[in-house]
Motif scaffolding. Structure first.
Motif, PDB file in Angstrom:
ATOM      1  N   UNK A 131       0.797  -1.112   0.085  1.00  0.00           N
ATOM      2  CA  UNK A 131       0.052  -0.007  -0.021  1.00  0.00           C
ATOM      3  C   UNK A 131       0.737   1.448  -0.149  1.00  0.00           C
ATOM      4  N   UNK A 132       1.958   1.117   0.763  1.00  0.00           N
ATOM      5  CA  UNK A 132       2.793   2.564   1.011  1.00  0.00           C
ATOM      6  C   UNK A 132       3.234   3.146  -0.554  1.00  0.00           C
ATOM      7  N   UNK A 133       3.884   2.285  -1.481  1.00  0.00           N
ATOM      8  CA  UNK A 133       4.263   2.787  -2.662  1.00  0.00           C
ATOM      9  C   UNK A 133       3.158   3.458  -3.443  1.00  0.00           C
ATOM     10  N   UNK A 134       1.886   2.829  -3.236  1.00  0.00           N
ATOM     11  CA  UNK A 134       1.230   3.410  -4.059  1.00  0.00           C
ATOM     12  C   UNK A 134       0.447   4.666  -3.478  1.00  0.00           C
ATOM     13  N   UNK A 135       0.437   4.809  -2.150  1.00  0.00           N
ATOM     14  CA  UNK A 135       0.033   6.158  -1.521  1.00  0.00           C
ATOM     15  C   UNK A 135       1.101   7.245  -1.712  1.00  0.00           C
ATOM     16  N   UNK A 136       2.379   6.726  -1.866  1.00  0.00           N
ATOM     17  CA  UNK A 136       3.380   7.684  -2.097  1.00  0.00           C
ATOM     18  C   UNK A 136       3.388   8.241  -3.305  1.00  0.00           C
ATOM     19  N   UNK A 137       3.057   7.406  -4.395  1.00  0.00           N
ATOM     20  CA  UNK A 137       3.256   7.559  -5.796  1.00  0.00           C
ATOM     21  C   UNK A 137       1.840   8.612  -6.060  1.00  0.00           C
ATOM     22  N   UNK A 138       0.761   8.352  -5.500  1.00  0.00           N
ATOM     23  CA  UNK A 138      -0.633   9.229  -5.685  1.00  0.00           C
ATOM     24  C   UNK A 138      -0.329  10.703  -5.054  1.00  0.00           C
ATOM     25  N   UNK A 139       0.454  10.824  -4.030  1.00  0.00           N
ATOM     26  CA  UNK A 139       0.270  12.059  -3.242  1.00  0.00           C
ATOM     27  C   UNK A 139       1.912  12.569  -3.303  1.00  0.00           C
TER      28      UNK A 139
END
Length: 203
Positions: A131-139
């Motif tokens: 989940x973390x890389x996805x959130x980092x990429x989105x924000x």
């Protein structure tokens, strides 16, 4: 109650390996809320608590920095499941305010709680790591400190609930699962929106 206690502690370890270990050790050393069995009483040793505390500070700091958090998650792939096995086994075999007759369910099969704890912590850790890389990429990395703080708070809440109010573990796990699902849906929605608006902007 033993199952809920172990599940809560190992799930907490999947989010942060050191918070549930520190909670168990401190409660055993300084209160009457937890009485660790002889084979796990090293968790309450002063030097062990100091080392866990230092590692916790490093983990909290690293997990709030984009890119570093993902690298830290790869390192924690071994540490968090191992911690989950430790806290599950030590938690279900400890006498707490809610578990007065510990080790009755798993007595005689000492490897089973360790294996269960490793499995639960590993599943939680994998979800967190994905989940973390996805959130980092989105924000653009802005979500890292916020997500990390939420995860640390969830780990602390699960650890305390597992010892003091095991039934609350079910509610907290449900809240965490729903929260992750909502974040995933929001990301998918934003991704579809960017895909649909991209061609329009290019034209």
């Amino acid at each position: 109650m033993e199952i809920l206690t172990g599940t809560g502690l190992s799930a907490a370890a999947g989010l942060n390996a050191f918070i549930p270990m520190l909670i168990l050790g401190l409660l055993d050393r300084y209160t009457d809320l937890v009485q660790l069995p002889a084979e796990w009483d090293w968790l309450a040793n002063g030097w062990v608590l100091l080392i866990i505390g230092v590692l916790l500070v490093l983990e909290i700091a690293a997990d709030k920095i984009p890119v570093v958090d993902s690298f830290n998650d790869w390192i924690q792939t071994v540490i968090r499941p191992a911690a989950g096995g430790i806290v599950f086994s030590s938690g279900i075999s400890s006498e707490t305010v809610r578990v007065s007759d510990p080790d009755t369910f798993f007595g005689g099969t000492a490897w089973v709680p360790v294996a269960l704890g490793i499995g639960i912590a590993f599943v939680v850790h994998v979800v967190k790591m994905m989940t973390r890389p996805v959130l980092n990429a989105a924000t653009v990395g802005a979500a890292a400190p916020v997500a990390s703080t939420v995860e640390d708070t969830a780990s602390l809440s699960l650890s305390l609930a597992a010892v003091l109010v095991p039934l609350l573990v079910v509610v907290l796990l449900a809240v965490v699962a729903i929260g992750l699902w909502l974040l995933f849906r929001r990301y998918r929605r934003q991704r579809r929106l960017r895909r649909s608006t991209g061609p329009a902007l290019r034209s």
